[in-house]
Structures are given as C-alpha cells and as structure tokens.
Design a protein around this motif. Structure first.
Motif, PDB file in Angstrom:
ATOM      1  N   UNK A   1       0.815  -1.210   0.000  1.00  0.00           N
ATOM      2  CA  UNK A   1       0.000   0.000   0.000  1.00  0.00           C
ATOM      3  C   UNK A   1       0.853   1.268   0.000  1.00  0.00           C
ATOM      4  N   UNK A   2       1.996   1.245   0.684  1.00  0.00           N
ATOM      5  CA  UNK A   2       2.848   2.443   0.695  1.00  0.00           C
ATOM      6  C   UNK A   2       3.398   2.752  -0.695  1.00  0.00           C
ATOM      7  N   UNK A   3       3.597   1.719  -1.513  1.00  0.00           N
ATOM      8  CA  UNK A   3       4.033   1.961  -2.895  1.00  0.00           C
ATOM      9  C   UNK A   3       2.925   2.619  -3.701  1.00  0.00           C
ATOM     10  N   UNK A   4       1.696   2.191  -3.471  1.00  0.00           N
ATOM     11  CA  UNK A   4       0.565   2.813  -4.158  1.00  0.00           C
ATOM     12  C   UNK A   4       0.369   4.248  -3.686  1.00  0.00           C
ATOM     13  N   UNK A   5       0.654   4.528  -2.422  1.00  0.00           N
ATOM     14  CA  UNK A   5       0.591   5.911  -1.935  1.00  0.00           C
ATOM     15  C   UNK A   5       1.491   6.806  -2.775  1.00  0.00           C
ATOM     16  N   UNK A   6       2.687   6.311  -3.095  1.00  0.00           N
ATOM     17  CA  UNK A   6       3.630   7.109  -3.887  1.00  0.00           C
ATOM     18  C   UNK A   6       3.152   7.248  -5.336  1.00  0.00           C
ATOM     19  N   UNK A   7       2.670   6.161  -5.919  1.00  0.00           N
ATOM     20  CA  UNK A   7       2.237   6.200  -7.318  1.00  0.00           C
ATOM     21  C   UNK A   7       1.094   7.188  -7.514  1.00  0.00           C
ATOM     22  N   UNK A   8       0.169   7.236  -6.550  1.00  0.00           N
ATOM     23  CA  UNK A   8      -1.041   8.056  -6.702  1.00  0.00           C
ATOM     24  C   UNK A   8      -1.036   9.265  -5.762  1.00  0.00           C
ATOM     25  N   UNK A   9       0.148   9.729  -5.380  1.00  0.00           N
ATOM     26  CA  UNK A   9       0.244  10.811  -4.391  1.00  0.00           C
ATOM     27  C   UNK A   9      -0.333  12.124  -4.892  1.00  0.00           C
ATOM     28  N   UNK A  10      -0.364  12.350  -6.197  1.00  0.00           N
ATOM     29  CA  UNK A  10      -0.857  13.630  -6.713  1.00  0.00           C
ATOM     30  C   UNK A  10      -2.324  13.585  -7.135  1.00  0.00           C
ATOM     31  N   UNK A  11      -3.000  12.486  -6.836  1.00  0.00           N
ATOM     32  CA  UNK A  11      -4.401  12.359  -7.249  1.00  0.00           C
ATOM     33  C   UNK A  11      -5.323  13.054  -6.243  1.00  0.00           C
ATOM     34  N   UNK A  12      -6.496  13.413  -6.739  1.00  0.00           N
ATOM     35  CA  UNK A  12      -7.480  14.131  -5.929  1.00  0.00           C
ATOM     36  C   UNK A  12      -8.001  13.266  -4.777  1.00  0.00           C
ATOM     37  N   UNK A  13      -8.610  13.919  -3.806  1.00  0.00           N
ATOM     38  CA  UNK A  13      -9.288  13.209  -2.721  1.00  0.00           C
ATOM     39  C   UNK A  13     -10.537  12.504  -3.290  1.00  0.00           C
ATOM     40  N   UNK A  14     -10.900  11.348  -2.767  1.00  0.00           N
ATOM     41  CA  UNK A  14     -10.349  10.677  -1.577  1.00  0.00           C
ATOM     42  C   UNK A  14      -9.411   9.518  -1.923  1.00  0.00           C
ATOM     43  N   UNK A  15      -8.654   9.610  -3.017  1.00  0.00           N
ATOM     44  CA  UNK A  15      -7.807   8.496  -3.435  1.00  0.00           C
ATOM     45  C   UNK A  15      -6.831   8.104  -2.333  1.00  0.00           C
ATOM     46  N   UNK A  16      -6.059   9.081  -1.851  1.00  0.00           N
ATOM     47  CA  UNK A  16      -5.070   8.762  -0.816  1.00  0.00           C
ATOM     48  C   UNK A  16      -5.732   8.288   0.472  1.00  0.00           C
ATOM     49  N   UNK A  17      -6.864   8.902   0.801  1.00  0.00           N
ATOM     50  CA  UNK A  17      -7.571   8.528   2.025  1.00  0.00           C
ATOM     51  C   UNK A  17      -8.057   7.081   1.972  1.00  0.00           C
ATOM     52  N   UNK A  18      -8.519   6.637   0.796  1.00  0.00           N
ATOM     53  CA  UNK A  18      -8.966   5.253   0.658  1.00  0.00           C
ATOM     54  C   UNK A  18      -7.805   4.280   0.836  1.00  0.00           C
ATOM     55  N   UNK A  19      -6.661   4.624   0.272  1.00  0.00           N
ATOM     56  CA  UNK A  19      -5.490   3.766   0.435  1.00  0.00           C
ATOM     57  C   UNK A  19      -5.082   3.671   1.903  1.00  0.00           C
ATOM     58  N   UNK A  20      -5.169   4.790   2.625  1.00  0.00           N
ATOM     59  CA  UNK A  20      -4.805   4.798   4.036  1.00  0.00           C
ATOM     60  C   UNK A  20      -5.760   3.965   4.880  1.00  0.00           C
ATOM     61  N   UNK A  21      -6.991   3.840   4.420  1.00  0.00           N
ATOM     62  CA  UNK A  21      -8.006   3.120   5.197  1.00  0.00           C
ATOM     63  C   UNK A  21      -8.214   1.684   4.714  1.00  0.00           C
ATOM     64  N   UNK A  22      -7.265   1.188   3.958  1.00  0.00           N
ATOM     65  CA  UNK A  22      -7.342  -0.186   3.455  1.00  0.00           C
ATOM     66  C   UNK A  22      -6.425  -1.096   4.264  1.00  0.00           C
ATOM     67  N   UNK A  23      -6.946  -2.113   4.930  1.00  0.00           N
ATOM     68  CA  UNK A  23      -6.077  -3.061   5.639  1.00  0.00           C
ATOM     69  C   UNK A  23      -5.170  -3.784   4.649  1.00  0.00           C
ATOM     70  N   UNK A  24      -3.908  -3.980   4.984  1.00  0.00           N
ATOM     71  CA  UNK A  24      -2.971  -4.638   4.059  1.00  0.00           C
ATOM     72  C   UNK A  24      -3.468  -5.987   3.564  1.00  0.00           C
ATOM     73  N   UNK A  25      -4.185  -6.730   4.421  1.00  0.00           N
ATOM     74  CA  UNK A  25      -4.666  -8.059   4.006  1.00  0.00           C
ATOM     75  C   UNK A  25      -5.781  -7.981   2.967  1.00  0.00           C
ATOM     76  N   UNK A  26      -6.329  -6.784   2.754  1.00  0.00           N
ATOM     77  CA  UNK A  26      -7.374  -6.612   1.748  1.00  0.00           C
ATOM     78  C   UNK A  26      -6.827  -6.279   0.364  1.00  0.00           C
ATOM     79  N   UNK A  27      -5.508  -6.130   0.234  1.00  0.00           N
ATOM     80  CA  UNK A  27      -4.916  -5.762  -1.045  1.00  0.00           C
ATOM     81  C   UNK A  27      -4.766  -6.996  -1.929  1.00  0.00           C
ATOM     82  N   UNK A  28      -5.304  -6.913  -3.146  1.00  0.00           N
ATOM     83  CA  UNK A  28      -5.237  -8.008  -4.117  1.00  0.00           C
ATOM     84  C   UNK A  28      -4.593  -7.466  -5.389  1.00  0.00           C
TER      85      UNK A  28
END
Length: 386
Positions: A240-267
């Motif tokens: 998820x931290x890698x995706x934070x960097x890839x999409x860091x310049x995107x509008x809200x709530x993109x970053x907020x959704x990534x922050x609220x995603x449990x790591x075990x939910x990433x597919x």
C-alpha cells in the motif's frame, strides 16, 4: 453417484464454482436438472473485491428468482463519472435513467456476498470441493475428467466454467491462452465509515487509473491500474505504501482510501482476457463464463456475462435436448460476448493512455460529446434484456 476404481459418475457435471458455475447450477435446477459441481478451492472463502451488476445481469437474476436478495445486499448506483487527475469531471452518466428504461438497477456488490447468495439458492446440486480438473477424454457419449489429485469422474454432459485459465478449454481449443492487456491492477476494500464516499467514479490520468465504488456496510471497493510489463516483479511486490507514492498527486479521496485499506485486503493481478473464440459447444460439452469469453473489466460486464450464460443455458435446457441446447447457446452467445470482449479491450486502451498530450486531447473530446453517447454505449452493453 457410485464409486468404482477411483472413479465417480454423474449424468450432469459442472467444473468451476465461480459466478458462472453457481448461476448455471441454479438455472439447471430450475430446469429440473441435478448436477455435480466440482470446485478447485478447498473451501468457499470470502475472497475478491467489488463487482458491478448491470441491468442485463439483474434481469437474468430476476428470472432465476434471486434478484431481490441481490438488491438487498448490493449498493445501487445513481451515476458514474470519469474524472481527471485533479478531480474535474470529464463525463458523467445518469444511471437512474437507464434503471427507469430497463426496469432493473445498476448496483455493486462484494463478490463474496454474491457468491453467498448464489450458494444459498442451490438446493439439489452436489458440491464437491478441492477438485481441480486438469484433463478430459471422451469415451463415446461419456466424458472422463481427471483431477489434480489423481481421481477421475465420468459424466454424460459437461459444463466447463473453470475460468480464464481453464485447462479443459485449452485442451479443446489449443492455443486459447489468456492474453495480457498491457496493464496491471491492485484492488482493495477500504473502511468508508468516516469518508462516506457515495459517488462511483474512475480517474483517468497519465500515471494510471483509479476507480472508486461504494459498497454496502460502510465499505468502498477501489481499484488502481498502471501500465507495465506482464508479471513484473516490482508490481508483484507492491504494498500500500508503494501505491501511496504512485497516486500521491491524485485528488481526494484516493489517498484517504489507500490509508483506510487493511494490508490483508490488497489483491494484485495482471489484467488478462481471451481472444474471442469461434466455438463454445463441443457435442455434450459447453464452455461458459470466463472459460469461454474472459473479458477485461472496463465495461463492468465480466460477472454479468457469466450470469447471462448460466441463466440462458438453463432456459434452453428446459425446452431442448442438451446437444441442441448447447448449439443454440453458442449461436446466441458468440457475437454478444465477442462484442463485449472487443469493446472492453478498446476502452481499456483509451483509459490507460499515458502520453500527456494524448490524454489532454482525449479528455477535451470526451467533454464535448453529449451525455447520451455514454448512455448509448451502456445500452449496447446491456444488449437485449429478455
């Protein structure tokens, strides 16, 4: 079912317990046919993410008598927007108008919730887990399946619904291997309690595509697609931290959704489809779902096509002998699924464009198109709702 020399037998068999296989099992029961369904997984797990169900799928579920349950578990879609990186609208489609026209909703649902509903509506079908079919041979009118554990099963009629990587399809149609679409995808489920995301959207930008799909129970499904090589080791290892960097310049709530995603939910997985086939029916054998016409997810029609397949097959079998029903199924489904696979791949190429000048030109052109053009495209995807 009898057991002899490590073999079992049933007149009707389904391989694959995904959306297509489960829907087919329900439809066959409605037609008075009891089948044995083999699923490769050892148990039914709550895996996957959100999926879209358009009016064509909902109409098929209504004919099977399960639409009301799906509506209760799903989240109705009011509109769908395509945005740019800054969150400015490129296009917006009013899905309520289409609901009024077709009489069925557009909604989203967690795959596990839909799977649970379908399982609860299977009464007579025998479900056998941990059985991955790897080979097929024909002995007269019977088909002999061999499973990865070395056991075998004889059946007269076989419905192949074991997905895009189906070994049975590849045996029937050599060379029918999945093809890479050119981009990879991460999916996740985020807690929506504080964000309260209500709008369904996709953001198309040079850095990649990000989709937001609210679900029931304060959950939001999201997906992120980035261009790159097939089976890339970096993409495979992304967290998820890698995706934070890839999409860091995107509008809200993109970053907020990534922050609220449990790591075990990433597919994660590369986006694949099948080049359209010329056949689905092979005597007493028929291909359905992703085993027949796997598509990229750009039109939200993958699960919808699977549901259509299962329901239609049951309807045809209620009126015809199996071999005739399989041929008619092929006749009715080849062109429709070919169009969906082709159009979805085309939309994916347009959405994944990453050259800034072409992105700006695309967005300008799309903003100039009247809203009804988007509705026309969706109506074509829905096809003729029976």
């Amino acid at each position: 079912m009898t057991m002899e020399d490590n073999k079992t037998w049933s007149e009707w068999s389904i391989i694959g317990g995904g959306i297509a296989g489960l829907t087919a099992a329900i439809a066959l029961e409605r037609a008075g046919i009891t089948a044995t369904l083999f699923e490769a997984a050892d148990s039914w797990k709550e895996v996957g993410a959100g999926i879209a169900l358009a009016p064509n799928a909902m109409a098929a579920l209504a004919r099977l008598g399960v639409e009301a349950e799906v509506i209760t578990a799903g989240n109705p879609l009011q509109s769908f927007s395509i945005l740019d990186e800054g969150g400015r609208c490129i296009t917006k489609t009013d899905l309520r108008r289409l609901h009024q026209q077709f009489g069925h909703e557009n909604l989203t649902i967690h795959r596990a919730d839909l799977q649970g509903i379908l399982l609860n509506n299977i009464v007579e079908t025998t479900l056998i887990m941990g059985k991955r079919a790897i080979a097929l041979s024909s002995t007269g009118e019977e088909q002999a399946l061999t499973f990865a554990d070395g056991t075998r099963h004889l059946t007269r009629y076989l419905i192949v619904a074991d997905g895009i990587h189906s070994p049975i399809r590849q045996q029937l149609i050599p060379g029918s291997v999945p093809r890479y679409a050119g981009y990879t995808c991460w999916r996740g489920i985020a807690d929506n309690t504080q964000l309260q995301c209500k709008d369904t959207s996709e953001t198309w930008a040079p850095g990649g595509r990000f989709g937001i799909v609210p679900l029931k129970q304060n959950r939001t499904y999201w997906f992120a697609c980035v261009n790159g090589p097939k089976a890339d080791p970096f993409f495979r290892s992304c967290q998820l931290e890698d995706l934070h960097r890839i999409f860091r310049n995107y509008h809200a709530p993109v970053r907020e959704l990534l922050l609220r995603t449990p790591p075990e939910n990433l597919v994660w997985g590369d986006i694949m489809d099948l080049a359209p086939l010329d056949r689905f029916a092979f005597g007493n054998i028929v291909l359905i779902g992703d085993a027949a016409h796997a598509t990229t997810p750009n039109m939200g029609q993958g699960a919808c096509m699977a549901i259509e397949d299962g329901e239609l097959l049951g309807a045809l079998l209620s009126e015809r002998i199996p071999s005739d029903a399989f041929i008619l199924f092929e006749d009715k489904r080849l062109k429709r699924t070919r169009n969906v696979v082709t159009q979805s791949r085309r939309i994916g190429r347009m959405a994944q464009c990453n050259r800034p000048f072409l992105v700006r030109s695309r967005n300008t052109l799309m903003r100039l198109l009247p809203a009804r053009m988007n509705e026309i495209q969706l109506k074509r995807a829905y096809g003729e709702i029976r």
